[in-house]
Structure formats: C-alpha cells, structure tokens
Design an enzyme around this catalytic site. Structure first.
Site, PDB file in Angstrom:
ATOM      1  NE  ARG B 115      -2.799   0.136   3.516  1.00 19.81           N
ATOM      2  CZ  ARG B 115      -3.945   0.564   4.016  1.00 19.81           C
ATOM      3  NH1 ARG B 115      -5.072   0.076   3.555  1.00 19.81           N
ATOM      4  NH2 ARG B 115      -3.960   1.478   4.945  1.00 19.81           N
ATOM      5  CB  THR B 116       2.101   4.010  -1.412  1.00 17.74           C
ATOM      6  OG1 THR B 116       3.221   3.220  -1.093  1.00 17.74           O
ATOM      7  CG2 THR B 116       2.413   5.451  -1.106  1.00 17.74           C
TER       8      THR B 116
END
Lengths: 237, 338
Positions: B115-116
């Site tokens: 995730r970013t």
C-alpha cells in the site's frame, strides 16, 4: 484500482450522485437524487440512495454503488447485533463510527462517500460526513457526491442554524434540484427522509414537479399542444 | 536426518523422516538457534509435515522422486511465511498497528501487501514556537479535498495527556487514527498509576517510531506532525514527517509553513518571547500563509501549553490588507500585464 505514481493527487474522484444531509431543530433531513449511471448510460433512473441502517439511523450513499451497498450491509449487520447487546436503539455516533472503521481500514479499495444521519435520545438529530479516506466529521449539514460541487456556494448562502422542519425540507429539495440541473451524473427524482423523535418519514418529489431553473423550460406532452394553444395558424411565416 | 538453514529467520529446520513408500509423513521441528551448531535447542513449533503441504497445496507430486532437498526447501518457504506472521504478533505495540487492521477480517481486508495511499481530505501548515513560558502552536481549520476547500471547522490542534500538544497537517483520517493511538498510549500510561506521565519528548519519540515503521511497510500515515509541550520546566518542540524524519528545534513548521513561516521565525524568534509577542509572531506567519498558500482558510486556532496547562483558543479570523496603490493599479505603464 489502477492508480500509478503520476496520478494527480489533487483531483478528487467525481462520484455520480448528489446527496445532502441537514440538521434542523428537532431532527435531520437526508436528501438524494435517484440516478445511477454506468459511464454515460443511466442504469437506474429511480434508485433509492437513502438506505436504512436502523429504525433511527439512515445513510446517504455516493460513489461506487457496490462499495456503498456492501458497507451499508455490514454496518446494518453490526448495528443489529449491537442493538441486541445494548438493549436500546443504537446512537447515530456509533453507526457513523462503524462506517468510518470500514471506510478507513479499507481506504485503498473502497470508493464511496457516505453521509450518516439520524436521531437518538442522547444527542438528538446528528449528521456525520464520511468522505473518501475515512475521515469522520460531525457537521450541522453535509453534502456529497459529484453534484455537491455545485452546492458549496448555495449552502454558504442559504444555510441557517435552527430551521424548522418545513424550511429544512425545502432547502434540501431545492439543493438537490439545483445540483441535478447542472450535474450530468445526477438526475431523476428527489427523495428525502426526515428523522426525528417521532419517527421516520419518506418523501418523493418527481422530476417533473421540481422548480425550473435558469434556461430550463416548461414541459409539455407535445408540440401540438403548444401550437393549438396559441393560435389557429401558428406555423405561417 | 537432514538439516536446512533458514537464513532470513536464522532457523534450523530439522526434519525426521518415517520412511514410507506411498506417503511422506514427517514431523518438522522448528527450533531457534543462537549459534551455528547442528544440535537443535529448544523447539518452538511442532508442525506436521502433511499440513505444511496442505498449506503449499502441492498436488500429487511424487515427492520422493523430487528428492529430499525439495521437500525441505518448500517447508522452509512456508515456515518463513508462518513464522514472520507469528513474530509480528509478538512485536507488541506495532503489531497493534498491523493487526488492528486484522482484528476482524470483516472490518478490513488483507488484500494489499503493497500500500501507498493517496491523501483525500488534507490540512495545511502547522507552526510551533517555543516562548518564555512554554510552547505556542498555530494551525488553521481547513480541510481541503483536492483543490476544493471542503471543510472549514477541522480542529488540527489537540491535547495529548497532561504535558503535550499535537498539531497535524496531511490526511485528516490518518490524524484521527493517530489520536486514537495516542489515546491508548496515554490510557496505558495512566493505568500504571505510578505518578509519572509521558512528557512531550516521549510522545514525540513514540510518534517517530510509529511513522517510520509504517513508512517501512509502504503504508504511511500521511501526516506531518508537530509535537510540543512542557514537563518539569523543560520545554520541548519537535516535528515528525510521514516518512519518519524528525526534528527538535526552537521553531518548527509543516508543509508551506517551512517555506513561508520559518524564514520569518529565523529572523524574529527569540528565547524570551512573551505570550503577546509570540502570538503576534505566529499571526504574522499565519497571515503570510493566508496570502500565499492556496489551501489556507481564514479561520485559525492558537494553542498555548505551559507547565500550568494547555489552552486552545476559540476559532477566529485575521484581518488582511489589500489597500496598496500598486494593488489598485497593477498594470499602470504596462497594459495587459498582470
């Protein structure tokens, strides 16, 4: 979801809908349009975007129809259990925070903005806005969906604290109707749900009974009615 | 008896085989080892090999023909995954960050391992300065949604325990989550009931660790934080960014404040500023931000924290100045310019 590093983080995702929630002295009124679009096609012109969670808490859904439906299903399920355990109706704050938990913890996958509105005996009528990302904000009124872009200025001018139920209802209908006039992704009918200590009332304002705004004209059954109404020989040069 | 060293986890996997032509059944004993010896020390897990292969979902492959090393290697891979999850559960508070998202698999999904996120509702600059009696901090009350100024009553300055004040810019939902973590931190600190309480330096360090560890997992809390306070007469002011970069200084700022406010503070800050001088200085910075930061709103709060306690002001607005000759006629002598 396909987002790469060059995606413009300043551009909020537009969501096909107009949803509104306002508090008044005694409760809340939620309002929404009825258009569900897939691309350019209107998949459902009479959808109901105001969904019940409990007897006293309703939500307005915007954004992805699937995401908002699944979130509301989960929250309804949790609230049902919570109500049984608590032994009394759930508060609006609890409902809103359950929505927030789902929205925040799945922020990368969900694309839905939600307005939670209801009445409980502790706080009275309350509106909570939960935009993309899962921020929760308690507000005197909230707007959401792609159509809401056209309502920021309107509410800045027209909103007053401590309105009556009738004033608030008129404000909601006017607002959604103005948004429908300009937002392609909003349309159809205006639905409102009023929640107060006495209970819940649903109202329905069909599209053809909404006021006309700038550059809009009256509706007719046919050109022929216009021609016959004016004079016997209308289309002569 | 065959042994395989698992480098990443520094394990020794010893497998004992009960030979059987049809089925390979064996027990794998995973042990911890402190030194390179083939003698296993106390076992941690005892896993039946068949279940390991279930995990692997290997089909009806003739294991024997593949050879023992394949068997051991695949077990090694699975054990690696299994144990790294176990270890993170034992990592205490940071596991809470990770597993708070796994507390109910209904409430969250283990979907992304990479995730970013992107910020949605964001707050702009926060400024903090030390002054004679303590710390002063200022932030406006705007919550921007892209280029729209969507919310104008977001409180971005909050109390933390008895001695600290936190101000946040960046994604508001992540700030709300940080406030929950801090709530739990302070609660556990109070439960010790030992007369001691976490000071600003400790809270700043806690936040730094949280932000940095999240960054290492490519799952940052998208905020820049300012943390200030006074404990036992000692003033403390620090900042932490979303990647864990942290500073301690006499004056700090986030976002645009770094570019517009810090230079003013470098010229005009003094150790012995009074409360009135400090407020005026902060207001000078905030007015400048209001002129030049697109996401600023003209509604702000100023917070003060001293040994005695903390006050966050009621929201108020600043006057702005537009009455300059050059503003009234900007294109005199150069029609068409701006």
């Amino acid at each position: 979801m396909d987002r790469d590093a060059t995606a413009d983080v300043n551009a909020p995702h537009s969501m096909g809908t107009t949803i509104v929630g306002v508090t008044y002295n005694g409760g809340v009124i939620l309002g929404a349009d009825s258009r569900t679009s897939t691309g350019l096609y209107v998949a459902n012109r009479a959808s109901d975007k105001i969904t019940q969670l409990t007897d006293n808490v309703y939500i307005c859904r915007s954004g992805s129809a699937a995401d908002s439906q699944i979130v509301s299903d989960y929250v309804r399920y949790f609230l049902h259990q919570h109500t049984i355990q608590l032994g009394q109706p759930a508060t609006v704050k609890v409902a809103a925070n359950l929505v927030r938990l789902l929205a925040y913890n799945n922020k990368n996958m969900l694309q839905t903005g939600i307005i939670v509105g209801g009445w409980d005996k502790y706080e009275g009528g309350k509106i909570y806005g939960i935009p993309l990302g899962g921020t929760i904000l308690e507000q005197p009124f909230a707007i959401g969906g792609s159509g809401s872009s056209y309502l920021y200025g309107f509410f800045d001018q027209a909103w007053k604290d401590g309105m009556t139920k009738e004033e608030a209802e008129q404000l909601v209908v006017k607002a959604v109707s103005l948004a429908i006039a300009r937002d392609g992704a909003s349309g159809g009918v205006v639905r409102t749900v009023t929640i107060n200590s006495e209970g819940v009332t649903r109202n329905f304002y069909p599209g053809d009974q909404l006021p006309l705004w700038h550059d809009e004209v009256e509706a007719h059954n046919s050109l022929l009615d216009i021609l016959n109404a004016s004079n016997p020989e209308p289309m002569s040069t | 008896m065959y042994t395989l060293l698992g480098e990443e986890l520094n394990l020794q996997i010893t497998s004992h085989f009960h030979s059987s032509q049809q089925k390979l059944r064996s027990t794998i004993v995973i042990t911890s080892r402190g030194c390179r010896s083939s003698k296993p020390s106390s076992p941690i897990f005892r896993v039946d090999c068949e279940s390991v292969f279930d995990l692997l979902k290997l089909s009806t492959v003739d294991y024997q023909s593949l050879g023992i090393s394949y068997h051991a290697m695949s077990c090694h891979v699975i054990m690696k995954k299994f144990l790294s999850r176990k270890q993170s559960e034992e990592n205490g508070v940071f596991a809470d960050m990770v597993s708070s998202q796994n507390e109910s698999s209904l409430l969250s999904s283990e979907g992304d391992s990479q995730r970013t996120q992107y910020p949605y509702v964001t707050g702009t600059s926060v400024i903090g300065i030390k002054y004679k009696d303590g710390i002063l901090m200022a932030a406006d009350m705007g919550g921007s949604y892209g280029s729209t100024i969507r919310y104008k009553s977001v409180e971005r300055l909050k109390q933390v325990g008895k001695h600290s004040l936190i101000g946040a810019s960046g994604e508001i939902s992540d700030f709300q989550e940080i406030l929950r973590y801090l709530d739990e931190l302070i609660l556990h600190d109070n439960m010790w009931d030992d007369g001691n309480s976490l000071g600003p330096k400790e809270v700043h360090n806690y936040l730094t660790r949280v932000m940095y560890n999240r960054r290492n997992k490519f799952d940052p809390l998208w905020n820049s934080l300012v943390l200030g306070g006074v404990k036992n007469g000692q003033k403390y002011l620090g900042s932490v960014s979303m990647i864990g970069v942290h500073f301690e200084d006499d004056h700090v700022a986030t976002g645009f404040g770094n570019h517009l406010a810090r230079p003013i503070l470098r010229e005009e800050w003094r150790e012995d500023l009074t409360f009135e001088e400090g407020v005026k200085l902060l207001e000078k910075c905030m007015r400048n931000l209001l002129y030049r930061d697109r996401s600023a709103v003209n509604k702000l709060q100023i917070a003060k924290i001293t040994e005695e306690g903390l006050t966050i002001s009621e929201p108020y607005s600043l006057k702005t100045y537009w009455n300059f000759a050059a503003f009234k006629n900007p294109t005199v002598g150069a029609e068409g310019s701006w």
